[in-house]
Design a protein around this motif. Structure first.
Motif, short mmCIF file in Angstrom:
data_model
loop_
_atom_site.label_atom_id
_atom_site.label_comp_id
_atom_site.label_asym_id
_atom_site.label_seq_id
_atom_site.Cartn_x
_atom_site.Cartn_y
_atom_site.Cartn_z
N ARG A 120 0.97 -1.14 -0.10
CA ARG A 120 0.15 -0.13 -0.10
C ARG A 120 0.70 1.72 0.28
O ARG A 120 2.18 1.18 0.66
N SER A 121 0.18 2.56 -1.07
CA SER A 121 0.84 3.63 -0.83
C SER A 121 0.23 4.28 0.04
O SER A 121 1.14 5.73 0.83
N GLU A 122 -0.41 4.29 0.82
CA GLU A 122 -0.96 5.65 1.42
C GLU A 122 -1.58 4.17 2.96
O GLU A 122 -1.83 3.28 3.12
N PRO A 123 -1.79 5.98 4.20
CA PRO A 123 -2.08 4.99 5.99
C PRO A 123 -3.31 3.98 5.29
O PRO A 123 -3.82 4.08 6.13
N GLU A 124 -4.53 4.19 4.56
CA GLU A 124 -5.68 3.10 4.53
C GLU A 124 -6.06 1.61 4.22
O GLU A 124 -4.59 1.41 3.94
N ILE A 125 -6.68 0.97 4.68
CA ILE A 125 -6.50 -0.40 4.42
C ILE A 125 -6.29 -0.90 2.40
O ILE A 125 -7.05 0.00 1.65
N ALA A 126 -5.49 -1.38 2.12
CA ALA A 126 -5.94 -1.76 0.89
C ALA A 126 -6.48 -2.22 0.37
O ALA A 126 -6.77 -3.63 1.29
N LEU A 127 -6.77 -2.87 -1.40
CA LEU A 127 -8.29 -3.90 -1.80
C LEU A 127 -7.30 -4.33 -2.64
O LEU A 127 -6.72 -3.75 -3.21
N LEU A 128 -7.30 -5.23 -2.28
CA LEU A 128 -6.76 -6.75 -3.38
C LEU A 128 -7.65 -7.76 -3.81
O LEU A 128 -8.58 -7.79 -3.75
N VAL A 129 -7.89 -7.62 -5.69
CA VAL A 129 -9.14 -7.76 -5.66
C VAL A 129 -8.49 -8.99 -7.26
O VAL A 129 -7.53 -8.69 -8.09
N PRO A 130 -8.56 -9.80 -6.83
CA PRO A 130 -9.05 -11.05 -8.26
C PRO A 130 -8.80 -10.76 -9.13
O PRO A 130 -10.54 -10.63 -9.67
N VAL A 131 -7.74 -11.10 -10.22
CA VAL A 131 -8.59 -11.20 -11.77
C VAL A 131 -8.26 -12.09 -12.56
O VAL A 131 -6.76 -12.80 -12.25
N ALA A 132 -8.27 -11.89 -13.72
CA ALA A 132 -8.71 -12.84 -14.47
C ALA A 132 -7.44 -12.39 -15.74
O ALA A 132 -7.10 -13.10 -16.80
N THR A 133 -8.08 -11.18 -15.89
CA THR A 133 -7.86 -10.78 -17.26
C THR A 133 -7.09 -9.46 -17.44
O THR A 133 -7.76 -8.58 -16.20
N VAL A 134 -6.10 -8.73 -18.44
CA VAL A 134 -5.55 -7.34 -17.98
C VAL A 134 -6.97 -6.84 -18.01
O VAL A 134 -7.04 -5.55 -17.49
N GLU A 135 -7.94 -6.83 -19.16
CA GLU A 135 -9.41 -5.81 -18.32
C GLU A 135 -9.47 -5.77 -16.87
O GLU A 135 -10.06 -4.25 -17.05
N GLN A 136 -9.66 -6.81 -16.82
CA GLN A 136 -10.07 -6.77 -15.22
C GLN A 136 -9.43 -6.20 -14.92
O GLN A 136 -10.17 -5.51 -12.98
N ALA A 137 -8.14 -5.79 -14.81
CA ALA A 137 -7.45 -5.34 -13.89
C ALA A 137 -6.96 -4.25 -13.92
O ALA A 137 -7.22 -3.33 -13.10
N ALA A 138 -7.57 -3.61 -14.67
CA ALA A 138 -7.15 -2.28 -14.78
C ALA A 138 -9.16 -1.75 -14.67
O ALA A 138 -9.15 -0.07 -14.09
N ALA A 139 -9.72 -2.36 -14.74
CA ALA A 139 -10.59 -1.98 -14.27
C ALA A 139 -11.33 -2.43 -13.17
O ALA A 139 -11.66 -0.57 -11.87
N ALA A 140 -10.53 -2.70 -12.67
CA ALA A 140 -9.91 -2.86 -10.47
C ALA A 140 -9.70 -1.59 -9.78
O ALA A 140 -9.88 -0.68 -8.68
N ALA A 141 -8.47 -1.62 -10.90
CA ALA A 141 -7.36 -0.19 -10.57
C ALA A 141 -8.24 0.76 -10.31
O ALA A 141 -7.96 2.19 -9.75
N ALA A 142 -9.20 1.49 -11.47
CA ALA A 142 -9.78 2.65 -12.35
C ALA A 142 -10.77 2.77 -10.84
O ALA A 142 -11.33 3.98 -10.75
N ALA A 143 -11.46 1.86 -10.47
CA ALA A 143 -12.45 1.48 -9.05
C ALA A 143 -11.52 1.80 -8.04
O ALA A 143 -12.15 2.25 -6.49
N GLY A 144 -10.32 1.50 -8.17
CA GLY A 144 -9.38 2.84 -6.98
C GLY A 144 -8.68 1.62 -6.21
O GLY A 144 -8.46 1.26 -4.84
#
Length: 190
Positions: free
Chosen positions: A6-30
């Motif tokens: 994590r880069s900030e002092p908040e709780i980090a979220l880890l999202v399971p992904v199966a594609t690059v598109e899902q990873a991009a969407a997860a990153a865009a969602a925060g």
């Protein structure tokens, strides 16, 4: 202490992904972390295509791994299944500040007291006590409640597919505990 997941002092979220598109969407969602699972080819693909997200997976380029030897060799952070495995990894040369222990809600406090940061897998909680039968709003409400409880108990990372909803619950819990300022504060005077 600053942790590599994590880069900030908040709780980090880890999202399971199966594609690059899902990873991009997860990153865009925060989400700050994405989990490529056992797909070693997905790790470098995500790294090339998605900026600002850390990648978990079994590959030399991953930021977080589940293999202690790979973590020791590459300097990646390590996710351990129990506190005992974390202690063993630290003895084998993985820096203690780079170790994250996965724990069920009932075990979070003990792991935190032992000095380890905790990963709580909200996706795995659906299988507990018939939760797999809960879909839609009921399943989401259960995930949100579990997120709030895990954050209250001291989890550092929450693994979920519901980025926006879980972020809101984690932030609310952190505000109630006084670990972060509230997003909106009103002071009422009579």
């Amino acid at each position: 202490m600053s942790h590599p997941w994590r880069s900030e002092p908040e709780i980090a979220l880890l999202v399971p992904v199966a594609t690059v598109e899902q990873a991009a969407a997860a990153a865009a969602a925060g989400a700050g972390l994405v989990d490529a699972g056992d797909d070693a080819a997905l790790v470098p693909a995500i790294r090339r295509a998605v900026s600002g997200v850390r990648v978990c997976g079994e590959h030399e380029d991953a930021d977080l791994v589940r293999d202690a030897d790979l973590a020791a060799r590459t300097g990646a952070a390590l996710i351990c299944p129990r506190a005992e495995a974390a202690e063993a990894a630290a003895r084998r040369g993985v820096a203690a500040g780079r170790i994250l222990v996965q724990a069920a809600p009932a075990g979070i406090e003990a792991v935190v007291r032992a000095g380890w940061p905790v990963l709580a897998d909200l996706e795995g909680l659906a299988d507990l006590e018939g939760g797999a039968d809960l879909g839609g709003a009921a399943g989401l409400a259960r995930t949100e409640a579990a997120a709030a409880v895990c954050a209250w108990l001291g989890a550092s990372v929450l693994r979920t597919r519901h980025v926006a909803k879980v972020r809101r619950c984690a932030d609310m819990t952190e505000s109630i505990l006084g670990r972060r300022p509230p997003a909106w504060a009103v002071r009422g005077l009579a």
